[in-house]
Design a protein around this motif. Structure first.
Motif, PDB file in Angstrom:
ATOM      1  N   TYR A  32       0.778  -1.178  -0.070  1.00 20.62           N
ATOM      2  CA  TYR A  32       0.081   0.018   0.169  1.00 20.62           C
ATOM      3  C   TYR A  32       0.779   1.350  -0.043  1.00 20.62           C
ATOM      4  O   TYR A  32       0.331   2.471   0.120  1.00 20.62           O
ATOM      5  CB  TYR A  32      -0.903   0.093   1.366  1.00 20.62           C
ATOM      6  CG  TYR A  32      -1.819  -0.916   1.155  1.00 20.62           C
ATOM      7  CD1 TYR A  32      -3.001  -1.059   0.127  1.00 20.62           C
ATOM      8  CD2 TYR A  32      -2.129  -2.093   2.137  1.00 20.62           C
ATOM      9  CE1 TYR A  32      -3.971  -2.163   0.048  1.00 20.62           C
ATOM     10  CE2 TYR A  32      -3.101  -3.133   2.077  1.00 20.62           C
ATOM     11  CZ  TYR A  32      -3.917  -2.907   1.124  1.00 20.62           C
ATOM     12  OH  TYR A  32      -4.940  -4.126   0.998  1.00 20.62           O
ATOM     13  N   HIS A  33       2.265   1.236   0.143  1.00 22.42           N
ATOM     14  CA  HIS A  33       2.764   2.420   0.005  1.00 22.42           C
ATOM     15  C   HIS A  33       2.602   3.205  -1.354  1.00 22.42           C
ATOM     16  O   HIS A  33       2.312   2.989  -2.535  1.00 22.42           O
ATOM     17  CB  HIS A  33       4.483   2.140  -0.420  1.00 22.42           C
ATOM     18  CG  HIS A  33       5.272   3.195  -0.106  1.00 22.42           C
ATOM     19  ND1 HIS A  33       5.403   4.328  -0.663  1.00 22.42           N
ATOM     20  CD2 HIS A  33       6.146   3.370   1.332  1.00 22.42           C
ATOM     21  CE1 HIS A  33       6.092   5.340  -0.118  1.00 22.42           C
ATOM     22  NE2 HIS A  33       6.646   4.751   0.914  1.00 22.42           N
ATOM     23  N   PRO A  34       2.112   4.500  -0.883  1.00 22.48           N
ATOM     24  CA  PRO A  34       1.478   5.434  -2.017  1.00 22.48           C
ATOM     25  C   PRO A  34       2.420   5.513  -3.309  1.00 22.48           C
ATOM     26  O   PRO A  34       1.908   6.019  -4.393  1.00 22.48           O
ATOM     27  CB  PRO A  34       1.132   6.736  -1.450  1.00 22.48           C
ATOM     28  CG  PRO A  34       1.198   6.286   0.069  1.00 22.48           C
ATOM     29  CD  PRO A  34       2.186   5.224   0.395  1.00 22.48           C
ATOM     30  N   ASP A  35       3.905   5.469  -3.169  1.00 22.95           N
ATOM     31  CA  ASP A  35       4.761   5.865  -4.220  1.00 22.95           C
ATOM     32  C   ASP A  35       4.529   4.635  -5.334  1.00 22.95           C
ATOM     33  O   ASP A  35       5.043   4.719  -6.442  1.00 22.95           O
ATOM     34  CB  ASP A  35       6.042   5.967  -3.538  1.00 22.95           C
ATOM     35  CG  ASP A  35       6.197   7.242  -2.840  1.00 22.95           C
ATOM     36  OD1 ASP A  35       5.305   8.283  -2.971  1.00 22.95           O
ATOM     37  OD2 ASP A  35       7.150   7.215  -2.039  1.00 22.95           O
ATOM     38  N   VAL A  36       4.229   3.267  -4.854  1.00 22.92           N
ATOM     39  CA  VAL A  36       4.427   2.206  -5.791  1.00 22.92           C
ATOM     40  C   VAL A  36       2.907   1.461  -5.800  1.00 22.92           C
ATOM     41  O   VAL A  36       2.818   1.145  -6.980  1.00 22.92           O
ATOM     42  CB  VAL A  36       5.254   1.208  -5.308  1.00 22.92           C
ATOM     43  CG1 VAL A  36       6.694   1.969  -5.199  1.00 22.92           C
ATOM     44  CG2 VAL A  36       4.947   0.730  -3.803  1.00 22.92           C
ATOM     45  N   SER A  37       1.955   1.783  -4.931  1.00 21.23           N
ATOM     46  CA  SER A  37       0.687   0.944  -4.960  1.00 21.23           C
ATOM     47  C   SER A  37      -0.122   1.756  -6.070  1.00 21.23           C
ATOM     48  O   SER A  37      -0.239   2.750  -6.480  1.00 21.23           O
ATOM     49  CB  SER A  37       0.066   0.969  -3.535  1.00 21.23           C
ATOM     50  OG  SER A  37      -0.947   0.254  -3.773  1.00 21.23           O
ATOM     51  N   LYS A  38      -0.958   0.445  -6.641  1.00 20.56           N
ATOM     52  CA  LYS A  38      -1.824   0.838  -7.652  1.00 20.56           C
ATOM     53  C   LYS A  38      -3.341   0.819  -7.204  1.00 20.56           C
ATOM     54  O   LYS A  38      -4.423   0.867  -7.601  1.00 20.56           O
ATOM     55  CB  LYS A  38      -1.904  -0.018  -9.145  1.00 20.56           C
ATOM     56  CG  LYS A  38      -0.521  -0.184  -9.635  1.00 20.56           C
ATOM     57  CD  LYS A  38      -0.186   1.278 -10.184  1.00 20.56           C
ATOM     58  CE  LYS A  38       1.368   1.131 -10.977  1.00 20.56           C
ATOM     59  NZ  LYS A  38       1.658   2.483 -11.528  1.00 20.56           N
TER      60      LYS A  38
END
Length: 311
Positions: A32-38
């Motif tokens: 869930y990391h905002p930088d990588v999650s879709k």
């Protein structure tokens, strides 16, 4: 306020080990990391996972949280019980994030600001600890030594959460108020190697009393009185923390009227007051004589208690 099931958020059992919790956090944080999650709700889920991990990674927070059980049923409002967290020894200030939920802030926000009372870090000095305890009213009325048992959560060699007990003999100052702290110098954490231990700050709260309500430094007593005592006035025996007194009930007293006994509350500086609140108690109309007396009173005194309502 919505109850947060941190175990469900992390996807682990309530008896999960430290390693299992850490592994679950790493997996969810990557997901869930905002930088990588879709994922469309990635940022919210990332914060939720971070909050859950903040509680479950800490033996003290987790042990205190576990005392709440599994929370209310879905849709029910949640409020922690007044004695929640009492008896647990917490270390340090913990983390405090502005975007944590109201649930977290209600449980741990106040504790997050009560770490090292000296403000700055001092090399060679141990961390301060803090705990909340429930005392009986007599402790503040008279002061004296109380034996307190604190639970100290820790992780055992298998990564399981366990609690040990720590027993302390504590001198309670006469007149201490709810929310005030007793400082035990050198009873906090020991630093690695040589150095000075931190302090233990004990926050005082009071157990419910069978007779008296506590409001800061004042005490309240709900006193049952008969209708004729309230209407005509009377002198009645009344318990107080310092002994029974003869209290004068003024004629025409109403339920909820406060009668003040100055300086008879908690012996703080300045001392509080003692308030007697008359509560009119009706005799039961359980025989013909009592029923006749009520009927005679109704005939003699036409009275509409709902006149102020316009009915």
């Amino acid at each position: 306020m919505e109850f947060k099931d941190y175990y469900k958020v992390m996807g682990v059992a309530r008896d999960a080990t430290e390693a299992q919790i850490k592994q679950a956090y790493r997996k969810l944080a990557r997901k869930y990391h905002p930088d990588v999650s879709k994922e469309k709700d990635a940022e919210a889920r990332f914060k939720e996972v971070g909050e859950a991990y903040e509680v479950l990674k800490s033996p003290e927070k987790r042990a205190a949280y576990d005392q709440l059980g599994q929370g209310p049923r879905p849709g029910e409002d949640f409020r922690p019980p007044p004695d929640w967290g009492a008896g647990f020894e917490f270390s340090g200030a913990g983390a405090r994030e502005s975007d944590y939920s109201d649930f977290f802030e209600t449980l741990f926000g106040a504790r997050a600001g009560t770490g090292n009372r000296r403000g700055a870090f001092h090399p060679g000095r141990g961390e301060d600890h803090h705990a909340k305890v429930l005392l009986d009213l007599d402790a503040t009325l008279h002061g004296g030594t109380r034996q307190l048992t604190l639970r100290v959560p820790e992780i055992d060699t298998e990564g399981r959460l366990v609690s040990k007990e720590r027993v302390l003999n504590v001198q309670v100052p006469k007149g201490i108020l709810a929310g005030q702290h007793i400082r035990l110098a050198g009873q906090g954490a020991r630093p690695p190697g040589e150095g000075t231990p931190g302090d233990l700050f004990i926050e005082v709260e009071f157990q419910p009393h069978p007779l008296y309500r506590i409001d800061a430094r004042d005490l309240y007593l709900d006193l049952p009185v008969a209708p004729w005592e309230a209407a005509l006035g009377a002198t009645v025996k009344t318990p107080t923390p310092t002994g029974t007194v003869d209290l004068k009930i003024p004629p025409g007293s109403h339920a909820g009227t406060k009668l003040r006994l100055k300086g008879r509350g908690i012996p703080a500086s300045p001392p509080g007051d003692f308030y007697v609140v008359p509560q009119i108690t009706l005799p039961a109309a359980n025989d013909d004589k009592a029923k006749a007396a009520y009927a005679a009173m109704a005939a003699a005194m036409p009275f509409n208690p709902r006149a102020s309502l316009g009915v």
